[in-house]
Write an enzyme that holds these catalytic residues in place. Sequence first.
Site, short mmCIF file in Angstrom:
data_model
loop_
_atom_site.label_atom_id
_atom_site.label_comp_id
_atom_site.label_asym_id
_atom_site.label_seq_id
_atom_site.Cartn_x
_atom_site.Cartn_y
_atom_site.Cartn_z
N PHE A 1 6.60 12.01 60.84
CA PHE A 1 7.98 11.75 60.42
C PHE A 1 8.31 12.65 59.23
CE2 PHE A 1 6.01 7.74 61.83
CZ PHE A 1 6.79 7.40 62.92
N ASP B 1 7.91 15.81 63.76
CA ASP B 1 9.16 15.05 63.73
C ASP B 1 9.79 15.09 65.11
OD1 ASP B 1 10.95 14.02 61.11
OD2 ASP B 1 12.09 14.26 62.96
N ARG C 1 4.61 11.86 46.67
CA ARG C 1 4.20 13.16 47.23
C ARG C 1 3.14 13.81 46.33
NH1 ARG C 1 10.40 13.87 47.88
NH2 ARG C 1 10.72 12.94 49.93
N CYS D 1 9.93 1.67 54.10
CA CYS D 1 11.09 1.71 53.22
C CYS D 1 12.08 0.58 53.54
CB CYS D 1 11.80 3.06 53.31
SG CYS D 1 12.39 3.48 54.97
N ASP E 1 5.28 8.35 57.08
CA ASP E 1 6.49 8.08 56.29
C ASP E 1 7.66 7.84 57.25
OD1 ASP E 1 8.39 7.88 54.30
OD2 ASP E 1 8.61 10.04 54.05
#
Length: 400
Positions: free
Chosen positions: A234, A256, A218, A344, A304
């Site tokens: 996201f 989102d 970040r 991720c 993300d």
Amino acid sequence: MERPYVKLTVTEKGERSLKSRHPWVYGEEITGADGAYENGDIVDVYSAKGRWLGAGFVNDNSKIRVRILSRNTNDRFDDAFWERRLRYAVAYRRTVMGDDFSCCRLIFGEADGLPGLTVDRFEDVLVTQCLCLGTDRIKNLLFLKLVDIMYEMGIKISAVYERNDAAIRQKEGLEQGKGFALGSGSGHVLITENGIKYDVDYINGQKTGFFLDQKYNRQAVARLSRGKKVLDCFTHTGAFGLNCAAAGAEKVMLVDVSADALELARRNAGLNGLEAEYVCADVFELLTDLAQEKRRDYDLIILDPPAFTKSSATLKNAEKGYKEINMKAMRLLPRGGYLATCSCSHFMTDELFRQMLRSAAADADGGLRQIEARQQGPDHPIDWDVPETDYLKFYIFQVV
């Protein structure tokens, strides 16, 4: 000295894996046992030729039949053993996290020799998750010792909250649930990361309530954001976008699919006196609409997403999803715009992720100038003997 543990024998494949220091033995690698045991017990693991390979927790309910705890025959799995493991893990975080020690991952499972155990620290609250039966059986001992260790450092922990609501626990023969293991609290705690305040909902938020692994990523994105128009996809708690807003972005839009997530992001913005726009939408659909309209409203896009795959079986579909959002983001950016993108999922390896990005750029009729290649923060250490601990790929590009 006669060892008190049941002896399990493994195949040559299992032996090779353990000799390479990977800590897992799969069910199909077990060829026999010399006695009876209960799931969650500690067992010894031997090669077909009788060589001792290690000791670990056994569980017949799990595809991972044994999780190795030690390769040292002198180890005794008493209170002192577990305390050493915990002290080592905490001391490591205090060293590598420095001033950020107040909010970090204290325990990262196999990377800390504590199978299946996650412990995140949010100021005076510890939030835990346990995905290993053997560890689950001793969790109360571990929690008490961890609280004592922190207290010795002058840190008083007010609550330990368990987030054992992960479906994967059922595959271990464990019940799902959540609740306070020690102490009590409101379910919310105020943290500060990179100078930004967040309200962490550790009872109902995703995973343990806040994703600590992107802390320094970040910061890296925020450094590029002054004067930029930022689209944070996201967004979840708003963390990437709020870092950009604080760094002087001209405009920040947080997107989102979850209205609850956006409400939390809005609260977090308010805590910091920051302004942003909020859009409740499916990111795939939003990027498609913006691309069809040939919009060029943003010069920094952040992707993300959650893990699109948690197994090798769904990897192909996940690759398509990653490629779609990255290609559309590249098309939305003007030449010279910036893209921060990540995965991720452990199964989406760095090599596959890079191949996907290369393909997405070709289909978007653009090029990529790499600014940074990053991973998870050091409080989520990567054990080179355990590839599963290497999961976060994070790239920052200029689209050229």
